[in-house]
Motif scaffolding. Structure first.
Motif, PDB file in Angstrom:
ATOM      1  N   GLY A 101       0.792  -1.219   0.000  1.00  0.00           N
ATOM      2  CA  GLY A 101       0.000   0.000   0.000  1.00  0.00           C
ATOM      3  C   GLY A 101       0.825   1.269   0.000  1.00  0.00           C
ATOM      4  N   THR A 102       2.107   1.138  -0.275  1.00  0.00           N
ATOM      5  CA  THR A 102       2.990   2.297  -0.374  1.00  0.00           C
ATOM      6  C   THR A 102       2.621   3.090  -1.627  1.00  0.00           C
ATOM      7  N   THR A 103       2.742   4.394  -1.556  1.00  0.00           N
ATOM      8  CA  THR A 103       2.431   5.212  -2.731  1.00  0.00           C
ATOM      9  C   THR A 103       3.626   5.255  -3.674  1.00  0.00           C
ATOM     10  N   VAL A 104       3.355   5.598  -4.921  1.00  0.00           N
ATOM     11  CA  VAL A 104       4.418   5.736  -5.918  1.00  0.00           C
ATOM     12  C   VAL A 104       5.410   6.808  -5.472  1.00  0.00           C
ATOM     13  N   THR A 105       4.910   7.882  -4.921  1.00  0.00           N
ATOM     14  CA  THR A 105       5.776   8.970  -4.447  1.00  0.00           C
ATOM     15  C   THR A 105       6.698   8.486  -3.334  1.00  0.00           C
ATOM     16  N   GLU A 106       6.176   7.717  -2.389  1.00  0.00           N
ATOM     17  CA  GLU A 106       7.005   7.194  -1.300  1.00  0.00           C
ATOM     18  C   GLU A 106       8.087   6.256  -1.827  1.00  0.00           C
ATOM     19  N   ARG A 165      10.763   8.381  -3.540  1.00  0.00           N
ATOM     20  CA  ARG A 165      11.602   9.035  -2.523  1.00  0.00           C
ATOM     21  C   ARG A 165      12.594   8.067  -1.893  1.00  0.00           C
ATOM     22  N   ALA A 166      12.158   6.848  -1.649  1.00  0.00           N
ATOM     23  CA  ALA A 166      13.017   5.849  -1.001  1.00  0.00           C
ATOM     24  C   ALA A 166      14.284   5.591  -1.815  1.00  0.00           C
ATOM     25  N   PHE A 167      14.191   5.754  -3.133  1.00  0.00           N
ATOM     26  CA  PHE A 167      15.345   5.506  -4.003  1.00  0.00           C
ATOM     27  C   PHE A 167      15.947   6.780  -4.576  1.00  0.00           C
ATOM     28  N   SER A 189      10.337   5.982   9.704  1.00  0.00           N
ATOM     29  CA  SER A 189      10.894   7.244   9.219  1.00  0.00           C
ATOM     30  C   SER A 189      11.000   7.307   7.703  1.00  0.00           C
ATOM     31  N   SER A 190      10.303   6.413   6.987  1.00  0.00           N
ATOM     32  CA  SER A 190      10.491   6.332   5.534  1.00  0.00           C
ATOM     33  C   SER A 190      10.131   7.631   4.817  1.00  0.00           C
ATOM     34  N   SER A 191       9.155   8.360   5.318  1.00  0.00           N
ATOM     35  CA  SER A 191       8.783   9.595   4.622  1.00  0.00           C
ATOM     36  C   SER A 191       9.782  10.723   4.891  1.00  0.00           C
ATOM     37  N   GLU A 192      10.503  10.621   6.016  1.00  0.00           N
ATOM     38  CA  GLU A 192      11.469  11.669   6.345  1.00  0.00           C
ATOM     39  C   GLU A 192      12.886  11.336   5.881  1.00  0.00           C
ATOM     40  N   ASN A 193      13.256  10.065   5.999  1.00  0.00           N
ATOM     41  CA  ASN A 193      14.611   9.637   5.676  1.00  0.00           C
ATOM     42  C   ASN A 193      14.584   8.532   4.636  1.00  0.00           C
ATOM     43  N   PRO A 194      14.879   8.837   3.381  1.00  0.00           N
ATOM     44  CA  PRO A 194      14.866   7.799   2.358  1.00  0.00           C
ATOM     45  C   PRO A 194      15.854   6.693   2.682  1.00  0.00           C
ATOM     46  N   ARG A 195      15.556   5.522   2.186  1.00  0.00           N
ATOM     47  CA  ARG A 195      16.451   4.374   2.362  1.00  0.00           C
ATOM     48  C   ARG A 195      17.730   4.601   1.592  1.00  0.00           C
TER      49      ARG A 195
END
Length: 159
Positions: free
Chosen positions: A55-60, A63-65, A152-158
């Motif tokens: 259920g993660t969004t495309v935007t999230e 951002r993660a990458f 913290s995925s929305s604040e700190n990308p992987r």
């Protein structure tokens, strides 16, 4: 008399071994295997996120990458075409799209787990008991890392 190395040294060694092993095992999902759907490394990265956080969004995901949303959307479209992901509109906001792994994706992962097991089988002489302990410890670490990343995925990308 030599004792057990310090905990920090052992954990560092585990981390290094995971990284060293990962590149060999990940390669297997990028080559054809009978009855399995192979994917690119970038698609594999996305699938790992979807399996951890359905259920993660495309935007999230983008951002993660640190990627452009359009590049991520193209990779997700390829996963949808392969039957491994599905996009759904978020409840209450039809503009927001969430991405989920499919049943086929879960079955495909189980198939690759078997491929990995076949590759690893001849490489270790460890007893079933030692393998169970290793699997438990690595699973505990992976779950804790996922929880930390999720928080913290929305604040700190992987990385």
């Amino acid at each position: 008399m030599t004792g057990t190395p310090p905990r920090s040294e052992l954990l560092g060694e585990i981390g290094q071994s995971v990284i060293d092993s990962f590149r060999y095992l990940q390669r297997e999902v990028t080559v054809p295997h009978a009855g399995l759907i192979h994917i690119t490394r970038s698609e594999a990265d996305i699938m790992r996120i979807l399996m951890e956080e359905p259920g993660t969004t495309v935007t999230e995901i983008a951002r993660a990458f640190g990627q452009h949303k359009s590049n991520t959307s193209a990779r997700i479209a390829a996963l949808v075409e392969k039957g491994l992901a599905e996009k759904r509109s978020a409840a209450g906001d039809g503009r927001e799209v969430r991405v989920y792994p499919t049943v086929t994706a879960r079955t495909n992962l189980e198939g690759y787990r078997q491929v990995w097991a076949e590759h690893l089988e001849p490489l270790s002489t460890a007893s079933d008991e030692r393998l169970a302990i290793a699997a438990e410890v690595l699973g505990e670490i992976a779950e804790a890392l996922a929880r930390g990343t999720t928080a913290s995925s929305s604040e700190n990308p992987r990385p």
